[in-house]
Design a protein around this motif. Structure first.
Motif, PDB file in Angstrom:
ATOM      1  N   ASN A 292       0.798  -1.224   0.000  1.00 23.67           N
ATOM      2  CA  ASN A 292       0.000   0.000   0.000  1.00 23.67           C
ATOM      3  C   ASN A 292       0.838   1.285   0.000  1.00 23.67           C
ATOM      4  O   ASN A 292       0.276   2.389   0.124  1.00 23.67           O
ATOM      5  CB  ASN A 292      -0.987   0.028   1.174  1.00 23.67           C
ATOM      6  CG  ASN A 292      -1.913  -1.175   1.172  1.00 23.67           C
ATOM      7  OD1 ASN A 292      -2.383  -1.593   0.112  1.00 23.67           O
ATOM      8  ND2 ASN A 292      -2.170  -1.730   2.349  1.00 23.67           N
ATOM      9  N   ALA A 293       2.166   1.150  -0.138  1.00 27.49           N
ATOM     10  CA  ALA A 293       2.996   2.342  -0.265  1.00 27.49           C
ATOM     11  C   ALA A 293       2.676   3.022  -1.596  1.00 27.49           C
ATOM     12  O   ALA A 293       2.403   2.354  -2.600  1.00 27.49           O
ATOM     13  CB  ALA A 293       4.471   1.974  -0.202  1.00 27.49           C
ATOM     14  N   ASP A 301      -0.833  14.524  -9.216  1.00 27.93           N
ATOM     15  CA  ASP A 301      -1.958  14.052  -8.394  1.00 27.93           C
ATOM     16  C   ASP A 301      -2.430  12.650  -8.768  1.00 27.93           C
ATOM     17  O   ASP A 301      -3.545  12.253  -8.424  1.00 27.93           O
ATOM     18  CB  ASP A 301      -3.151  15.024  -8.473  1.00 27.93           C
ATOM     19  CG  ASP A 301      -2.788  16.427  -8.047  1.00 27.93           C
ATOM     20  OD1 ASP A 301      -2.042  16.556  -7.057  1.00 27.93           O
ATOM     21  OD2 ASP A 301      -3.228  17.386  -8.711  1.00 27.93           O
ATOM     22  N   HIS A 302      -1.608  11.896  -9.446  1.00 29.72           N
ATOM     23  CA  HIS A 302      -1.959  10.515  -9.771  1.00 29.72           C
ATOM     24  C   HIS A 302      -0.802   9.596  -9.365  1.00 29.72           C
ATOM     25  O   HIS A 302       0.240   9.578 -10.025  1.00 29.72           O
ATOM     26  CB  HIS A 302      -2.264  10.361 -11.263  1.00 29.72           C
ATOM     27  CG  HIS A 302      -3.497  11.062 -11.710  1.00 29.72           C
ATOM     28  ND1 HIS A 302      -4.766  10.560 -11.475  1.00 29.72           N
ATOM     29  CD2 HIS A 302      -3.675  12.238 -12.361  1.00 29.72           C
ATOM     30  CE1 HIS A 302      -5.666  11.392 -11.972  1.00 29.72           C
ATOM     31  NE2 HIS A 302      -5.037  12.421 -12.508  1.00 29.72           N
ATOM     32  N   ASP A 303      -0.994   8.892  -8.262  1.00 31.12           N
ATOM     33  CA  ASP A 303       0.043   8.017  -7.730  1.00 31.12           C
ATOM     34  C   ASP A 303      -0.264   6.556  -8.037  1.00 31.12           C
ATOM     35  O   ASP A 303      -1.424   6.179  -8.263  1.00 31.12           O
ATOM     36  CB  ASP A 303       0.157   8.185  -6.211  1.00 31.12           C
ATOM     37  CG  ASP A 303       0.586   9.588  -5.808  1.00 31.12           C
ATOM     38  OD1 ASP A 303       1.203  10.276  -6.652  1.00 31.12           O
ATOM     39  OD2 ASP A 303       0.291   9.990  -4.662  1.00 31.12           O
ATOM     40  N   LEU A 304       0.775   5.751  -8.026  1.00 28.36           N
ATOM     41  CA  LEU A 304       0.633   4.298  -8.107  1.00 28.36           C
ATOM     42  C   LEU A 304       0.733   3.723  -6.695  1.00 28.36           C
ATOM     43  O   LEU A 304       1.213   4.392  -5.773  1.00 28.36           O
ATOM     44  CB  LEU A 304       1.730   3.706  -8.997  1.00 28.36           C
ATOM     45  CG  LEU A 304       1.675   4.101 -10.479  1.00 28.36           C
ATOM     46  CD1 LEU A 304       2.945   3.630 -11.203  1.00 28.36           C
ATOM     47  CD2 LEU A 304       0.444   3.521 -11.148  1.00 28.36           C
ATOM     48  N   GLU A 305       0.303   2.479  -6.549  1.00 26.30           N
ATOM     49  CA  GLU A 305       0.316   1.858  -5.226  1.00 26.30           C
ATOM     50  C   GLU A 305       0.919   0.468  -5.296  1.00 26.30           C
ATOM     51  O   GLU A 305       0.623  -0.317  -6.200  1.00 26.30           O
ATOM     52  CB  GLU A 305      -1.110   1.780  -4.677  1.00 26.30           C
ATOM     53  CG  GLU A 305      -1.190   1.257  -3.248  1.00 26.30           C
ATOM     54  CD  GLU A 305      -2.617   1.259  -2.717  1.00 26.30           C
ATOM     55  OE1 GLU A 305      -3.241   0.178  -2.700  1.00 26.30           O
ATOM     56  OE2 GLU A 305      -3.105   2.347  -2.351  1.00 26.30           O
ATOM     57  N   ILE A 306       1.799   0.190  -4.342  1.00 23.76           N
ATOM     58  CA  ILE A 306       2.385  -1.150  -4.227  1.00 23.76           C
ATOM     59  C   ILE A 306       1.330  -2.107  -3.694  1.00 23.76           C
ATOM     60  O   ILE A 306       0.626  -1.800  -2.730  1.00 23.76           O
ATOM     61  CB  ILE A 306       3.575  -1.152  -3.247  1.00 23.76           C
ATOM     62  CG1 ILE A 306       4.710  -0.248  -3.756  1.00 23.76           C
ATOM     63  CG2 ILE A 306       4.078  -2.561  -3.014  1.00 23.76           C
ATOM     64  CD1 ILE A 306       5.492  -0.825  -4.896  1.00 23.76           C
ATOM     65  N   SER A 307       1.199  -3.240  -4.346  1.00 18.68           N
ATOM     66  CA  SER A 307       0.283  -4.271  -3.834  1.00 18.68           C
ATOM     67  C   SER A 307       0.970  -5.623  -3.946  1.00 18.68           C
ATOM     68  O   SER A 307       1.845  -5.830  -4.784  1.00 18.68           O
ATOM     69  CB  SER A 307      -1.035  -4.267  -4.618  1.00 18.68           C
ATOM     70  OG  SER A 307      -0.808  -4.330  -6.003  1.00 18.68           O
ATOM     71  N   LYS A 308       0.597  -6.547  -3.094  1.00 24.75           N
ATOM     72  CA  LYS A 308       1.181  -7.885  -3.102  1.00 24.75           C
ATOM     73  C   LYS A 308       0.075  -8.892  -3.399  1.00 24.75           C
ATOM     74  O   LYS A 308      -1.012  -8.815  -2.836  1.00 24.75           O
ATOM     75  CB  LYS A 308       1.809  -8.214  -1.734  1.00 24.75           C
ATOM     76  CG  LYS A 308       2.872  -7.210  -1.268  1.00 24.75           C
ATOM     77  CD  LYS A 308       4.164  -7.335  -2.037  1.00 24.75           C
ATOM     78  CE  LYS A 308       5.180  -6.297  -1.591  1.00 24.75           C
ATOM     79  NZ  LYS A 308       6.032  -6.694  -0.497  1.00 24.75           N
ATOM     80  N   ALA A 309       0.385  -9.789  -4.307  1.00 28.93           N
ATOM     81  CA  ALA A 309      -0.601 -10.817  -4.653  1.00 28.93           C
ATOM     82  C   ALA A 309      -0.842 -11.710  -3.445  1.00 28.93           C
ATOM     83  O   ALA A 309       0.085 -12.065  -2.716  1.00 28.93           O
ATOM     84  CB  ALA A 309      -0.106 -11.649  -5.828  1.00 28.93           C
TER      85      ALA A 309
END
Length: 353
Positions: A292-293, A301-309
């Protein structure tokens, strides 16, 4: 006695220099397109002869010879202004044929600009050259002292030739510094100033060795099949350079299919920027970040988000999109990761399939 014994070296050195310069660009010139609307070498031969004679009288011998042999490199429009580079800047050049061709094209303009015309322009104004839409900028204009500098290079011999459609000035040196060692690494070898749509100077030429090698990035993407994304990046690159011209590292997430290349330019630029981080992060560095980082992108104003499967492997994903080719390309300035599909912007539900 020593001086008199070497008198012959000067003419021999000059002749060899001219031949080398001509041979270096002759191959490149064969690929230049012909424009039937332009005067042929035969029809303008008297003009070229007079122009070459004027150049020789002012000491610009190599340009004088090339203008007679290969005028196509300097003249591609009904009106032309040539900024002649000194012999000393060309004779020892180790550039390849296409680099020399680009150098000469960058010193010719499709406009007719006498010294009087140049002095009427304001400092900071730009005008086009014959090289791929690259501009030069007037960095000093002093009408009282009759001084003009272009890209900080003095117009040392104004109005060497003024006749009909052709104007020629002599300059103190080249308008750009070109180091062939960096060309194969993807840096832009013609370091031109950044000008806006009104041809006003935005930023002076930046040392491309210290910024992202965008040309290299685009070539690498194309070579590995990410053609549609490479096309999209190339088409919006001017906008990125305009406000991120000193960006010195990036992370690029490249999707294999990028259906937005036909989109409106504003939308295309936003989506391309959404796939680029303004810093370099390898796969291991991304994996070390907590779930969720957020990752800031070039799209404001458009960020990406770290997600883990959610599985035993705990695969790293960005915005729920899998990285399928981590660290696909890496240099000191950038890293490219291949992803399974394009990222989707929340407010644009149809931007991904």
């Amino acid at each position: 006695m020593a001086c008199s014994s070497n008198w012959w070296r000067a003419p021999v050195y000059f002749t060899v220099s001219v031949l080398l310069a001509f041979l270096a660009i002759s191959t490149a010139l064969r690929s230049l397109p012909r424009d039937n609307s332009l005067p042929t070498k035969t029809t303008i031969a008297p003009l070229l002869l007079d122009a070459s004679s004027a150049l020789r009288k002012s000491g610009f011998n190599i340009i004088a010879t090339l203008l007679q042999i290969t005028p196509e490199i300097f003249i591609s429009s009904p009106h032309s202004t040539i900024f002649a580079i000194p012999d000393s800047s060309i004779a020892n050049a180790s550039h390849t044929s296409w680099l020399l061709k680009h150098l000469f094209q960058y010193h010719a303009s499709p406009l007719q600009l006498s010294m009087k015309d140049l002095l009427k322009k304001h400092q900071g104004s730009c005008f086009p050259t014959l090289f791929h839409g690259k501009n030069v900028a007037l960095t000093k204009v002093d009408e009282k002292e009759r001084v003009v500098e272009i890209n900080h290079v003095l117009v040392s011999h104004p109005d060497i030739f003024l006749n009909g459609p052709l104007t020629i000035h002599g300059v103190l040196g080249p308008f750009t510094s070109m180091d062939p060692r960096y060309v194969n690494q993807g840096w832009d070898h013609i370091q031109a100033p950044i000008c806006d749509s009104n041809l006003s100077l935005v930023s002076e030429a930046i040392d491309t060795k210290n910024v992202v090698e965008w040309t290299h990035v685009i070539r690498l993407l194309s070579s590995k099949g990410f053609v549609s994304f490479a096309i999209g990046l190339n088409s919006v690159l001017d906008g990125i350079l305009y406000d991120k011209m000193k960006l010195n590292s990036v992370t690029v997430f490249a999707p294999p299919e990028f259906s937005f290349v036909a989109s409106a330019s504003s939308l295309l630029e936003k989506i391309v920027r959404f796939h680029i981080l303004p810093r370099k992060l390898t796969y291991m560095e991304l994996a070390s970040l907590p779930a969720n980082a957020t990752l800031s992108t070039l799209a404001p104003d458009h960020d990406l988000e770290i997600s883990k499967a959610v599985n035993i492997t705990q695969e790293l994903m960005i915005n729920q999109v899998k990285i399928v080719a981590p660290n696909m390309f890496e240099s000191k300035k950038f890293v490219i990761h291949g992803i399974s599909q394009a990222f989707k912007l929340d407010e644009l539900p149809n931007t991904s399939r």
